[in-house]
Design an enzyme around this catalytic site. Structure first.
Site, PDB file in Angstrom:
ATOM      1  CE  LYS A   1     -18.779  12.671  12.089  1.00  5.44           C
ATOM      2  NZ  LYS A   1     -18.166  11.735  12.982  1.00  5.44           N
TER       3      LYS A   1
ATOM      4  CD1 TRP B   1     -20.515  13.225   9.369  1.00  2.14           C
ATOM      5  CD2 TRP B   1     -20.201  11.453   8.043  1.00  2.14           C
ATOM      6  NE1 TRP B   1     -20.097  12.191  10.159  1.00  2.14           N
ATOM      7  CE2 TRP B   1     -19.896  11.088   9.382  1.00  2.14           C
ATOM      8  CE3 TRP B   1     -20.070  10.498   7.038  1.00  2.14           C
ATOM      9  CZ2 TRP B   1     -19.469   9.814   9.725  1.00  2.14           C
ATOM     10  CZ3 TRP B   1     -19.649   9.223   7.371  1.00  2.14           C
ATOM     11  CH2 TRP B   1     -19.347   8.894   8.705  1.00  2.14           C
TER      12      TRP B   1
ATOM     13  CB  THR C   1      -0.891   0.034   1.253  1.00  2.00           C
ATOM     14  OG1 THR C   1      -0.033   0.047   2.405  1.00  2.00           O
ATOM     15  CG2 THR C   1      -1.790  -1.177   1.334  1.00  2.00           C
TER      16      THR C   1
ATOM     17  CD  GLU D   1      -5.328  -2.547   1.549  1.00  2.00           C
ATOM     18  OE1 GLU D   1      -5.622  -1.948   0.492  1.00  2.00           O
ATOM     19  OE2 GLU D   1      -4.837  -1.982   2.537  1.00  2.00           O
TER      20      GLU D   1
END
Ligand code: AMP
Length: 545
Positions: free
Chosen positions: A442, A447, A186, A331
Protein backbone atom coordinates in the site's frame (compact mmCIF):
# COMPACT_ATOMS: atom_id res chain seq x y z
CA UNK A 1 -39.99 -36.64 -5.73
CA UNK A 2 -36.58 -38.31 -5.98
CA UNK A 3 -34.95 -39.36 -9.21
CA UNK A 4 -34.87 -43.06 -9.91
CA UNK A 5 -31.30 -43.61 -10.91
CA UNK A 6 -28.75 -45.87 -9.20
CA UNK A 7 -27.22 -44.33 -6.15
CA UNK A 8 -23.59 -45.36 -6.55
CA UNK A 9 -21.29 -43.69 -4.06
CA UNK A 10 -18.45 -41.72 -5.67
CA UNK A 11 -15.38 -43.57 -4.37
CA UNK A 12 -11.75 -43.51 -5.49
CA UNK A 13 -11.92 -47.30 -6.01
CA UNK A 14 -14.38 -46.59 -8.82
CA UNK A 15 -11.65 -44.71 -10.71
CA UNK A 16 -9.16 -47.53 -10.25
CA UNK A 17 -11.65 -50.23 -11.29
CA UNK A 18 -12.44 -48.22 -14.41
CA UNK A 19 -8.75 -47.80 -15.27
CA UNK A 20 -8.08 -51.51 -14.79
CA UNK A 21 -11.03 -52.61 -16.89
CA UNK A 22 -10.76 -50.12 -19.73
CA UNK A 23 -7.08 -49.16 -19.77
CA UNK A 24 -5.56 -52.28 -18.22
CA UNK A 25 -2.45 -52.17 -20.38
CA UNK A 26 -2.05 -48.36 -20.01
CA UNK A 27 1.51 -47.61 -18.95
CA UNK A 28 2.77 -46.18 -15.67
CA UNK A 29 6.47 -45.34 -15.83
CA UNK A 30 8.48 -44.27 -12.79
CA UNK A 31 12.03 -43.18 -12.21
CA UNK A 32 12.77 -44.96 -8.95
CA UNK A 33 14.71 -43.77 -5.95
CA UNK A 34 17.12 -46.60 -6.86
CA UNK A 35 17.81 -44.66 -10.11
CA UNK A 36 16.40 -47.15 -12.64
CA UNK A 37 13.21 -46.86 -14.69
CA UNK A 38 10.27 -49.01 -13.58
CA UNK A 39 7.34 -49.80 -15.90
CA UNK A 40 4.04 -51.42 -15.29
CA UNK A 41 0.36 -50.99 -16.15
CA UNK A 42 -2.93 -49.89 -14.64
CA UNK A 43 -3.68 -53.62 -14.29
CA UNK A 44 -0.58 -54.05 -12.12
CA UNK A 45 -1.45 -50.91 -10.18
CA UNK A 46 -4.93 -52.23 -9.41
CA UNK A 47 -3.62 -55.67 -8.40
CA UNK A 48 -0.99 -54.28 -6.04
CA UNK A 49 -3.37 -51.66 -4.61
CA UNK A 50 -5.71 -54.53 -3.68
CA UNK A 51 -2.79 -56.33 -2.01
CA UNK A 52 -2.03 -53.17 -0.06
CA UNK A 53 -5.69 -52.83 0.98
CA UNK A 54 -5.73 -56.45 2.19
CA UNK A 55 -2.52 -55.75 4.11
CA UNK A 56 -4.13 -52.81 5.90
CA UNK A 57 -7.03 -55.11 6.88
CA UNK A 58 -4.55 -57.66 8.24
CA UNK A 59 -2.77 -54.93 10.18
CA UNK A 60 -6.07 -54.16 11.89
CA UNK A 61 -6.43 -50.60 10.61
CA UNK A 62 -9.91 -49.17 11.10
CA UNK A 63 -11.94 -47.08 8.66
CA UNK A 64 -10.68 -43.50 8.76
CA UNK A 65 -7.24 -44.43 10.19
CA UNK A 66 -4.47 -42.34 8.71
CA UNK A 67 -1.66 -43.83 6.62
CA UNK A 68 1.06 -41.26 6.02
CA UNK A 69 3.43 -41.07 3.07
CA UNK A 70 6.80 -39.37 2.80
CA UNK A 71 7.69 -40.14 -0.78
CA UNK A 72 8.56 -38.92 -4.26
CA UNK A 73 6.32 -39.33 -7.27
CA UNK A 74 6.32 -43.00 -8.20
CA UNK A 75 4.23 -46.15 -8.62
CA UNK A 76 4.34 -47.25 -4.98
CA UNK A 77 3.10 -43.83 -3.91
CA UNK A 78 0.28 -44.22 -6.45
CA UNK A 79 -0.63 -47.60 -4.95
CA UNK A 80 -0.87 -45.90 -1.56
CA UNK A 81 -3.22 -43.28 -3.03
CA UNK A 82 -5.60 -46.00 -4.21
CA UNK A 83 -5.06 -48.86 -1.76
CA UNK A 84 -5.35 -46.69 1.34
CA UNK A 85 -8.34 -44.62 0.22
CA UNK A 86 -10.18 -47.41 -1.61
CA UNK A 87 -10.20 -49.53 1.55
CA UNK A 88 -11.68 -46.67 3.60
CA UNK A 89 -8.51 -45.36 5.24
CA UNK A 90 -7.07 -41.88 4.78
CA UNK A 91 -3.89 -41.23 2.82
CA UNK A 92 -1.95 -38.43 4.48
CA UNK A 93 0.80 -37.01 2.28
CA UNK A 94 3.68 -35.45 4.22
CA UNK A 95 5.97 -32.84 2.71
CA UNK A 96 9.60 -33.93 3.27
CA UNK A 97 10.80 -30.37 2.73
CA UNK A 98 9.22 -29.23 5.99
CA UNK A 99 11.35 -28.70 9.04
CA UNK A 100 11.58 -31.99 11.06
CA UNK A 101 9.87 -30.37 14.06
CA UNK A 102 6.98 -29.30 11.86
CA UNK A 103 6.73 -32.84 10.46
CA UNK A 104 6.57 -34.24 14.00
CA UNK A 105 3.83 -31.75 14.87
CA UNK A 106 1.79 -32.74 11.80
CA UNK A 107 2.23 -36.51 12.29
CA UNK A 108 1.07 -36.19 15.91
CA UNK A 109 -1.81 -33.91 15.02
CA UNK A 110 -2.96 -36.32 12.30
CA UNK A 111 -2.33 -39.32 14.61
CA UNK A 112 -0.91 -41.29 11.71
CA UNK A 113 -1.02 -45.04 12.36
CA UNK A 114 1.34 -46.11 9.58
CA UNK A 115 4.08 -44.14 7.84
CA UNK A 116 5.44 -45.24 4.45
CA UNK A 117 8.63 -43.55 3.27
CA UNK A 118 11.14 -43.60 0.44
CA UNK A 119 14.63 -44.68 1.46
CA UNK A 120 15.86 -41.15 0.61
CA UNK A 121 14.10 -40.04 3.78
CA UNK A 122 15.50 -42.72 6.12
CA UNK A 123 17.73 -40.19 7.97
CA UNK A 124 14.71 -37.93 8.46
CA UNK A 125 12.64 -40.82 9.81
CA UNK A 126 15.51 -41.86 12.08
CA UNK A 127 15.54 -38.32 13.47
CA UNK A 128 11.79 -38.07 14.13
CA UNK A 129 10.38 -41.57 14.72
CA UNK A 130 10.82 -41.56 18.50
CA UNK A 131 8.66 -38.44 18.74
CA UNK A 132 5.73 -39.98 16.84
CA UNK A 133 4.01 -42.39 19.26
CA UNK A 134 0.86 -42.87 17.14
CA UNK A 135 2.83 -44.54 14.34
CA UNK A 136 2.79 -48.29 14.99
CA UNK A 137 4.21 -49.44 11.66
CA UNK A 138 7.06 -47.88 9.69
CA UNK A 139 7.21 -49.01 6.08
CA UNK A 140 10.22 -48.44 3.83
CA UNK A 141 9.14 -48.25 0.18
CA UNK A 142 11.67 -50.81 -1.06
CA UNK A 143 12.44 -54.51 -1.56
CA UNK A 144 13.07 -56.62 1.55
CA UNK A 145 16.77 -56.98 0.74
CA UNK A 146 17.23 -53.19 0.64
CA UNK A 147 16.14 -52.77 4.26
CA UNK A 148 19.04 -51.65 6.47
CA UNK A 149 19.79 -54.12 9.27
CA UNK A 150 20.38 -51.53 11.97
CA UNK A 151 18.02 -48.68 11.14
CA UNK A 152 17.13 -48.15 14.79
CA UNK A 153 13.45 -47.93 13.82
CA UNK A 154 11.28 -50.51 15.62
CA UNK A 155 8.84 -52.55 13.50
CA UNK A 156 10.42 -51.33 10.26
CA UNK A 157 9.21 -53.40 7.32
CA UNK A 158 9.86 -53.21 3.61
CA UNK A 159 6.80 -52.37 1.53
CA UNK A 160 7.37 -55.31 -0.80
CA UNK A 161 7.55 -57.80 2.07
CA UNK A 162 4.61 -56.11 3.78
CA UNK A 163 2.17 -56.39 0.86
CA UNK A 164 3.84 -59.33 -0.90
CA UNK A 165 1.99 -62.17 0.82
CA UNK A 166 -1.45 -60.49 0.83
CA UNK A 167 -4.23 -61.58 -1.49
CA UNK A 168 -4.87 -59.65 -4.68
CA UNK A 169 -8.47 -60.91 -4.67
CA UNK A 170 -9.55 -58.15 -2.29
CA UNK A 171 -12.96 -56.63 -3.11
CA UNK A 172 -13.25 -52.86 -2.73
CA UNK A 173 -15.82 -52.05 -0.04
CA UNK A 174 -18.74 -49.68 -0.65
CA UNK A 175 -19.25 -46.94 1.92
CA UNK A 176 -20.52 -43.37 2.25
CA UNK A 177 -18.99 -41.14 -0.43
CA UNK A 178 -18.60 -38.39 2.18
CA UNK A 179 -16.05 -40.54 4.06
CA UNK A 180 -12.56 -39.06 4.35
CA UNK A 181 -10.06 -40.12 1.67
CA UNK A 182 -7.07 -37.78 1.87
CA UNK A 183 -5.42 -35.44 4.31
CA UNK A 184 -3.05 -32.66 3.38
CA UNK A 185 -1.73 -29.87 5.60
CA UNK A 186 -1.26 -26.29 4.50
CA UNK A 187 2.37 -25.21 4.43
CA UNK A 188 1.87 -23.11 7.57
CA UNK A 189 4.03 -20.12 6.69
CA UNK A 190 2.29 -18.37 9.58
CA UNK A 191 1.37 -20.42 12.66
CA UNK A 192 0.81 -24.14 12.72
CA UNK A 193 -0.23 -25.96 9.55
CA UNK A 194 -3.91 -26.80 9.13
CA UNK A 195 -5.29 -30.04 7.71
CA UNK A 196 -7.61 -30.18 4.71
CA UNK A 197 -9.51 -33.49 4.84
CA UNK A 198 -10.76 -34.47 1.38
CA UNK A 199 -13.71 -36.82 0.98
CA UNK A 200 -14.17 -39.50 -1.68
CA UNK A 201 -16.95 -37.41 -3.17
CA UNK A 202 -14.81 -34.25 -3.33
CA UNK A 203 -11.88 -36.22 -4.76
CA UNK A 204 -13.89 -37.90 -7.51
CA UNK A 205 -15.78 -34.72 -8.47
CA UNK A 206 -12.47 -32.83 -8.51
CA UNK A 207 -11.06 -35.48 -10.85
CA UNK A 208 -14.03 -35.09 -13.21
CA UNK A 209 -13.67 -31.30 -13.09
CA UNK A 210 -9.92 -31.47 -13.59
CA UNK A 211 -10.17 -33.65 -16.69
CA UNK A 212 -12.43 -31.17 -18.53
CA UNK A 213 -11.14 -29.64 -21.78
CA UNK A 214 -10.99 -26.16 -20.24
CA UNK A 215 -9.22 -27.50 -17.16
CA UNK A 216 -6.34 -29.97 -17.59
CA UNK A 217 -7.79 -31.48 -20.75
CA UNK A 218 -6.43 -34.99 -20.22
CA UNK A 219 -7.41 -38.01 -22.25
CA UNK A 220 -6.39 -41.59 -23.01
CA UNK A 221 -4.17 -40.18 -25.78
CA UNK A 222 -1.95 -38.29 -23.36
CA UNK A 223 1.31 -39.14 -21.71
CA UNK A 224 1.21 -37.08 -18.52
CA UNK A 225 4.07 -36.17 -16.18
CA UNK A 226 3.17 -34.80 -12.75
CA UNK A 227 6.33 -32.92 -11.81
CA UNK A 228 4.33 -31.34 -9.00
CA UNK A 229 5.05 -33.63 -6.04
CA UNK A 230 2.42 -36.06 -4.81
CA UNK A 231 2.90 -34.38 -1.40
CA UNK A 232 1.77 -31.03 -2.83
CA UNK A 233 -2.05 -31.19 -2.69
CA UNK A 234 -2.23 -34.68 -4.18
CA UNK A 235 -0.13 -33.62 -7.17
CA UNK A 236 -3.06 -31.34 -7.99
CA UNK A 237 -5.36 -34.37 -8.24
CA UNK A 238 -3.49 -35.67 -11.31
CA UNK A 239 -3.17 -39.28 -10.06
CA UNK A 240 -6.97 -39.50 -9.83
CA UNK A 241 -7.52 -37.69 -13.14
CA UNK A 242 -5.08 -40.16 -14.70
CA UNK A 243 -7.14 -43.17 -13.62
CA UNK A 244 -10.32 -41.44 -14.74
CA UNK A 245 -8.94 -40.83 -18.23
CA UNK A 246 -6.56 -43.77 -18.64
CA UNK A 247 -3.68 -41.56 -19.78
CA UNK A 248 -0.11 -42.83 -19.62
CA UNK A 249 1.62 -41.62 -16.46
CA UNK A 250 5.31 -40.74 -16.20
CA UNK A 251 6.68 -40.15 -12.69
CA UNK A 252 9.98 -38.26 -12.39
CA UNK A 253 10.85 -39.74 -8.96
CA UNK A 254 13.49 -37.86 -7.02
CA UNK A 255 15.36 -36.52 -10.09
CA UNK A 256 13.84 -33.03 -10.28
CA UNK A 257 16.64 -31.28 -12.21
CA UNK A 258 16.05 -29.87 -15.71
CA UNK A 259 18.20 -32.46 -17.50
CA UNK A 260 16.56 -35.51 -15.89
CA UNK A 261 13.05 -34.18 -16.42
CA UNK A 262 13.75 -33.26 -20.04
CA UNK A 263 15.29 -36.64 -20.88
CA UNK A 264 12.42 -38.56 -19.30
CA UNK A 265 9.88 -36.39 -21.13
CA UNK A 266 11.53 -37.13 -24.45
CA UNK A 267 12.01 -40.84 -23.75
CA UNK A 268 8.37 -41.36 -22.72
CA UNK A 269 6.69 -39.04 -25.22
CA UNK A 270 5.22 -36.78 -22.54
CA UNK A 271 2.49 -34.55 -24.01
CA UNK A 272 1.38 -32.81 -20.82
CA UNK A 273 3.24 -31.91 -17.64
CA UNK A 274 2.42 -29.94 -14.50
CA UNK A 275 4.47 -28.07 -11.92
CA UNK A 276 5.28 -24.81 -10.15
CA UNK A 277 7.07 -21.97 -12.02
CA UNK A 278 10.45 -22.57 -10.31
CA UNK A 279 10.60 -26.09 -11.81
CA UNK A 280 9.90 -24.85 -15.31
CA UNK A 281 12.49 -22.14 -14.88
CA UNK A 282 15.06 -24.90 -14.41
CA UNK A 283 13.72 -26.96 -17.29
CA UNK A 284 13.74 -23.98 -19.68
CA UNK A 285 17.27 -23.11 -18.54
CA UNK A 286 18.43 -26.61 -19.50
CA UNK A 287 16.55 -26.74 -22.80
CA UNK A 288 17.61 -23.26 -23.94
CA UNK A 289 21.19 -23.66 -22.69
CA UNK A 290 21.61 -26.83 -24.75
CA UNK A 291 19.62 -25.65 -27.79
CA UNK A 292 17.09 -28.49 -27.40
CA UNK A 293 13.44 -28.78 -28.48
CA UNK A 294 10.46 -30.58 -27.02
CA UNK A 295 9.40 -33.20 -29.54
CA UNK A 296 6.14 -34.30 -27.86
CA UNK A 297 5.24 -31.87 -25.09
CA UNK A 298 2.33 -29.68 -26.20
CA UNK A 299 1.05 -28.18 -22.96
CA UNK A 300 2.11 -27.65 -19.41
CA UNK A 301 0.07 -26.70 -16.37
CA UNK A 302 1.79 -24.08 -14.26
CA UNK A 303 0.40 -22.97 -10.93
CA UNK A 304 1.02 -22.80 -7.22
CA UNK A 305 2.40 -19.29 -7.64
CA UNK A 306 2.07 -16.71 -10.39
CA UNK A 307 3.56 -17.81 -13.69
CA UNK A 308 5.56 -14.93 -15.21
CA UNK A 309 4.16 -13.87 -18.61
CA UNK A 310 7.68 -14.11 -20.06
CA UNK A 311 7.63 -17.86 -19.31
CA UNK A 312 4.22 -18.33 -20.94
CA UNK A 313 5.46 -16.45 -24.01
CA UNK A 314 8.73 -18.39 -24.25
CA UNK A 315 6.98 -21.75 -24.02
CA UNK A 316 4.53 -20.73 -26.75
CA UNK A 317 6.78 -18.86 -29.16
CA UNK A 318 10.04 -20.79 -28.84
CA UNK A 319 8.71 -24.27 -28.21
CA UNK A 320 5.07 -24.37 -29.37
CA UNK A 321 3.97 -25.43 -25.88
CA UNK A 322 0.78 -23.96 -24.41
CA UNK A 323 0.93 -22.94 -20.78
CA UNK A 324 -2.23 -23.57 -18.80
CA UNK A 325 -1.94 -21.12 -15.95
CA UNK A 326 -3.88 -22.56 -13.02
CA UNK A 327 -4.82 -21.32 -9.58
CA UNK A 328 -5.68 -23.34 -6.51
CA UNK A 329 -5.03 -24.00 -2.84
CA UNK A 330 -4.73 -26.87 -0.40
CA UNK A 331 -8.22 -25.93 0.77
CA UNK A 332 -9.62 -26.19 -2.76
CA UNK A 333 -8.37 -29.73 -3.58
CA UNK A 334 -6.62 -27.69 -5.30
CA UNK A 335 -8.01 -26.88 -8.77
CA UNK A 336 -10.01 -23.65 -8.81
CA UNK A 337 -9.38 -21.98 -12.14
CA UNK A 338 -7.40 -22.46 -15.34
CA UNK A 339 -6.69 -19.92 -18.04
CA UNK A 340 -7.77 -21.09 -21.47
CA UNK A 341 -9.08 -18.98 -24.34
CA UNK A 342 -12.71 -18.74 -25.41
CA UNK A 343 -13.86 -19.11 -29.00
CA UNK A 344 -14.06 -15.33 -29.43
CA UNK A 345 -10.37 -14.95 -28.53
CA UNK A 346 -9.04 -17.29 -31.19
CA UNK A 347 -8.71 -14.65 -33.88
CA UNK A 348 -7.12 -12.10 -31.57
CA UNK A 349 -3.48 -11.09 -32.00
CA UNK A 350 -0.86 -12.85 -29.94
CA UNK A 351 -0.42 -9.98 -27.43
CA UNK A 352 -4.11 -9.96 -26.58
CA UNK A 353 -4.16 -13.71 -26.17
CA UNK A 354 -1.11 -13.53 -23.94
CA UNK A 355 -2.87 -10.92 -21.78
CA UNK A 356 -5.60 -13.53 -21.14
CA UNK A 357 -3.25 -16.49 -20.66
CA UNK A 358 -1.27 -14.71 -17.94
CA UNK A 359 -4.40 -14.44 -15.77
CA UNK A 360 -5.20 -17.25 -13.34
CA UNK A 361 -8.20 -18.04 -15.48
CA UNK A 362 -11.83 -19.05 -15.41
CA UNK A 363 -13.45 -21.08 -12.66
CA UNK A 364 -13.92 -24.78 -13.36
CA UNK A 365 -17.62 -25.70 -13.19
CA UNK A 366 -18.04 -26.86 -9.59
CA UNK A 367 -16.17 -23.84 -8.23
CA UNK A 368 -18.08 -20.62 -7.77
CA UNK A 369 -15.97 -17.52 -7.19
CA UNK A 370 -16.48 -13.90 -6.27
CA UNK A 371 -14.48 -10.92 -5.02
CA UNK A 372 -15.59 -8.80 -2.08
CA UNK A 373 -14.54 -5.41 -0.76
CA UNK A 374 -13.63 -4.50 2.82
CA UNK A 375 -17.35 -4.09 3.58
CA UNK A 376 -18.01 -7.68 2.49
CA UNK A 377 -19.95 -6.54 -0.59
CA UNK A 378 -19.37 -8.24 -3.91
CA UNK A 379 -17.20 -6.23 -6.31
CA UNK A 380 -17.89 -5.79 -10.04
CA UNK A 381 -16.38 -8.08 -12.67
CA UNK A 382 -14.63 -5.30 -14.59
CA UNK A 383 -11.06 -6.62 -14.56
CA UNK A 384 -9.95 -3.58 -12.54
CA UNK A 385 -11.62 -3.59 -9.15
CA UNK A 386 -9.70 -5.61 -6.57
CA UNK A 387 -11.32 -7.66 -3.89
CA UNK A 388 -10.76 -10.57 -1.53
CA UNK A 389 -11.28 -13.77 -3.48
CA UNK A 390 -13.87 -16.18 -2.08
CA UNK A 391 -14.85 -19.59 -3.46
CA UNK A 392 -17.40 -22.31 -2.76
CA UNK A 393 -18.22 -25.70 -4.21
CA UNK A 394 -18.19 -29.46 -3.64
CA UNK A 395 -14.38 -29.70 -3.52
CA UNK A 396 -13.82 -26.60 -1.37
CA UNK A 397 -13.07 -26.97 2.35
CA UNK A 398 -15.89 -26.88 4.93
CA UNK A 399 -13.72 -26.98 8.06
CA UNK A 400 -10.15 -27.85 9.00
CA UNK A 401 -9.26 -31.28 10.40
CA UNK A 402 -9.84 -31.10 14.18
CA UNK A 403 -10.33 -27.38 13.63
CA UNK A 404 -12.72 -24.61 12.85
CA UNK A 405 -14.62 -23.64 9.77
CA UNK A 406 -13.02 -20.74 7.92
CA UNK A 407 -16.24 -20.07 5.96
CA UNK A 408 -18.17 -16.80 5.91
CA UNK A 409 -21.89 -16.53 5.13
CA UNK A 410 -23.35 -14.02 2.67
CA UNK A 411 -26.80 -12.41 2.66
CA UNK A 412 -28.27 -15.38 0.72
CA UNK A 413 -26.97 -17.85 3.27
CA UNK A 414 -24.27 -19.07 0.86
CA UNK A 415 -21.09 -20.11 2.61
CA UNK A 416 -17.80 -18.98 1.08
CA UNK A 417 -14.18 -19.85 1.74
CA UNK A 418 -12.07 -16.66 2.01
CA UNK A 419 -8.90 -17.56 0.13
CA UNK A 420 -6.65 -14.80 1.47
CA UNK A 421 -5.86 -13.88 -2.13
CA UNK A 422 -6.64 -10.50 -3.64
CA UNK A 423 -7.90 -10.63 -7.21
CA UNK A 424 -9.79 -8.99 -10.04
CA UNK A 425 -12.36 -10.74 -12.24
CA UNK A 426 -13.09 -9.45 -15.73
CA UNK A 427 -16.38 -9.45 -17.64
CA UNK A 428 -15.51 -12.82 -19.24
CA UNK A 429 -14.95 -14.37 -15.82
CA UNK A 430 -11.12 -14.45 -15.95
CA UNK A 431 -9.73 -14.09 -12.45
CA UNK A 432 -6.33 -12.52 -11.90
CA UNK A 433 -4.48 -12.69 -8.60
CA UNK A 434 -2.73 -9.49 -7.67
CA UNK A 435 -1.34 -10.70 -4.34
CA UNK A 436 -1.76 -12.68 -1.18
CA UNK A 437 -3.60 -10.16 0.99
CA UNK A 438 -0.63 -10.06 3.37
CA UNK A 439 1.78 -9.27 0.51
CA UNK A 440 -0.19 -6.37 -0.96
CA UNK A 441 1.85 -3.15 -0.98
CA UNK A 442 0.00 0.00 0.00
CA UNK A 443 1.68 3.15 -1.25
CA UNK A 444 -0.03 6.46 -0.51
CA UNK A 445 -3.37 4.66 -0.09
CA UNK A 446 -3.06 2.94 -3.49
CA UNK A 447 -2.37 -0.75 -3.95
CA UNK A 448 0.60 -2.02 -5.89
CA UNK A 449 0.52 -5.63 -7.08
CA UNK A 450 3.79 -7.30 -6.18
CA UNK A 451 3.11 -9.94 -8.84
CA UNK A 452 2.98 -7.26 -11.56
CA UNK A 453 6.31 -5.84 -10.41
CA UNK A 454 7.88 -9.31 -10.33
CA UNK A 455 6.54 -10.19 -13.77
CA UNK A 456 8.22 -7.16 -15.33
CA UNK A 457 11.59 -7.99 -13.76
CA UNK A 458 11.22 -11.61 -14.92
CA UNK A 459 10.83 -10.39 -18.50
CA UNK A 460 14.38 -8.93 -18.35
CA UNK A 461 16.81 -11.37 -20.01
CA UNK A 462 19.32 -11.18 -17.13
CA UNK A 463 16.86 -11.99 -14.34
CA UNK A 464 16.26 -15.53 -13.09
CA UNK A 465 13.95 -14.76 -10.18
CA UNK A 466 12.32 -11.70 -8.64
CA UNK A 467 10.42 -11.01 -5.42
CA UNK A 468 8.76 -7.70 -4.69
CA UNK A 469 8.03 -6.61 -1.12
CA UNK A 470 6.92 -3.38 0.53
CA UNK A 471 9.29 -1.42 2.76
CA UNK A 472 8.16 1.13 5.35
CA UNK A 473 8.24 4.70 4.07
CA UNK A 474 7.61 7.84 6.18
CA UNK A 475 5.51 9.58 3.54
CA UNK A 476 3.90 6.79 1.49
CA UNK A 477 3.52 4.17 4.28
CA UNK A 478 5.15 1.60 2.02
CA UNK A 479 7.18 1.58 -1.16
CA UNK A 480 8.03 -1.47 -3.28
CA UNK A 481 11.52 -2.82 -3.72
CA UNK A 482 12.41 -5.78 -5.89
CA UNK A 483 14.91 -8.43 -4.83
CA UNK A 484 16.36 -10.21 -7.84
CA UNK A 485 18.60 -13.14 -8.67
CA UNK A 486 20.65 -12.75 -11.84
CA UNK A 487 20.95 -15.60 -14.34
CA UNK A 488 24.40 -17.25 -14.19
CA UNK A 489 26.90 -15.07 -16.05
CA UNK A 490 24.32 -12.36 -16.82
CA UNK A 491 24.87 -8.71 -15.92
CA UNK A 492 22.39 -5.97 -15.17
CA UNK A 493 22.79 -2.92 -12.95
CA UNK A 494 20.26 -1.39 -10.57
CA UNK A 495 19.81 1.59 -12.90
CA UNK A 496 19.33 -0.61 -15.98
CA UNK A 497 16.67 -2.68 -14.28
CA UNK A 498 14.81 0.36 -12.98
CA UNK A 499 14.94 1.89 -16.47
CA UNK A 500 13.45 -1.38 -17.79
CA UNK A 501 10.28 -0.58 -15.83
CA UNK A 502 9.75 2.71 -17.68
CA UNK A 503 6.62 2.54 -19.83
CA UNK A 504 5.68 -0.94 -18.52
CA UNK A 505 3.84 0.23 -15.42
CA UNK A 506 2.64 3.50 -13.88
CA UNK A 507 5.57 5.63 -12.70
CA UNK A 508 4.53 5.55 -9.04
CA UNK A 509 4.48 1.74 -9.12
CA UNK A 510 8.09 1.42 -10.24
CA UNK A 511 10.13 -0.02 -7.33
CA UNK A 512 12.25 2.42 -5.35
CA UNK A 513 15.20 0.07 -5.30
CA UNK A 514 16.69 -3.16 -6.60
CA UNK A 515 18.42 -5.53 -4.19
CA UNK A 516 20.64 -8.18 -5.74
CA UNK A 517 20.57 -11.47 -3.84
CA UNK A 518 22.10 -14.92 -4.42
CA UNK A 519 18.78 -16.69 -3.93
CA UNK A 520 15.18 -15.96 -2.98
CA UNK A 521 14.13 -18.13 -0.02
CA UNK A 522 11.67 -20.81 -1.14
CA UNK A 523 9.10 -22.65 0.97
CA UNK A 524 8.37 -26.37 1.10
CA UNK A 525 6.34 -26.35 -2.11
CA UNK A 526 8.74 -24.21 -4.14
CA UNK A 527 6.97 -20.90 -3.54
CA UNK A 528 8.80 -17.71 -2.66
CA UNK A 529 8.84 -17.16 1.10
CA UNK A 530 8.35 -13.43 1.41
CA UNK A 531 8.18 -13.61 5.21
CA UNK A 532 11.71 -15.02 5.20
CA UNK A 533 12.88 -12.46 2.65
CA UNK A 534 11.54 -9.67 4.87
CA UNK A 535 13.50 -11.12 7.80
CA UNK A 536 16.67 -11.25 5.70
CA UNK A 537 16.20 -7.61 4.71
CA UNK A 538 15.20 -6.38 8.16
CA UNK A 539 18.13 -3.94 8.35
CA UNK A 540 17.54 -2.65 4.84
CA UNK A 541 16.73 1.08 4.52
CA UNK A 542 14.98 2.56 1.50
CA UNK A 543 17.18 5.09 -0.32
CA UNK A 544 14.07 7.23 -0.71
CA UNK A 545 12.96 7.10 2.94
P1 AMP B 1 -1.04 -23.77 -1.13
O1 AMP B 1 -2.28 -24.06 -0.40
O2 AMP B 1 0.19 -23.90 -0.30
O3 AMP B 1 -0.95 -24.52 -2.41
O4 AMP B 1 -1.06 -22.22 -1.52
C1 AMP B 1 -2.15 -21.63 -2.16
C2 AMP B 1 -1.79 -20.24 -2.56
O5 AMP B 1 -0.83 -20.23 -3.61
C3 AMP B 1 -2.95 -19.46 -3.14
O6 AMP B 1 -3.79 -18.96 -2.15
C4 AMP B 1 -2.23 -18.37 -3.92
O7 AMP B 1 -1.81 -17.31 -3.07
C5 AMP B 1 -1.01 -19.09 -4.42
N1 AMP B 1 -1.24 -19.49 -5.82
C6 AMP B 1 -1.59 -20.69 -6.29
N2 AMP B 1 -1.65 -20.67 -7.63
C7 AMP B 1 -1.33 -19.42 -8.02
C8 AMP B 1 -1.21 -18.76 -9.28
N3 AMP B 1 -1.40 -19.38 -10.44
N4 AMP B 1 -0.87 -17.45 -9.28
C9 AMP B 1 -0.64 -16.78 -8.12
N5 AMP B 1 -0.73 -17.35 -6.92
C10 AMP B 1 -1.07 -18.65 -6.86
Amino acid sequence: MLGQMQNHPLLTSMLLEFAERHHGDGEIVSRRVEGDIHRYTYRDLARRSRQLAATLDKAGLQQGDRVATLAWNGYRHLELYFGVTGSGRVVHTLNPRLHPEQLVWIINHAEDAVLCFDMTFLPLIQAVHAKCPSVKTWVALCEADKLPADSGIPQLVSYEAWIGTSTDQYVWPKFDENSAAGLCYTSGTTGNPKGALYSHRSTVLHAYGGALPDALNLSARDSMMPVVPMFHVNAWGLPYVAALTGCKVVFPGPAMDGKSIYELMEAEGVSMAAGVPTIWQMLLGHVQGNKLKFSTLNRTVIGGSACPPAMIDTFREEFGVDVLHAWGMTETSPLGSVSTLKNKHLKQPREQQLAIRVKQGRAICGVDMRIVGDDGNEQPWDGKTFGDLQVRGPWIIESYFKGETPLVTDEHGHRWFPTGDVATIDADGYMQITDRSKDVIKSGGEWISSIDIENIAMAHPAIAMAACIGMPHPKWDERPIVAVVRKPGAEVTREELLAFYEGKTAKWQIPDDVVFVDAIPLGATGKMLKTRLRELLKDYKLPTA
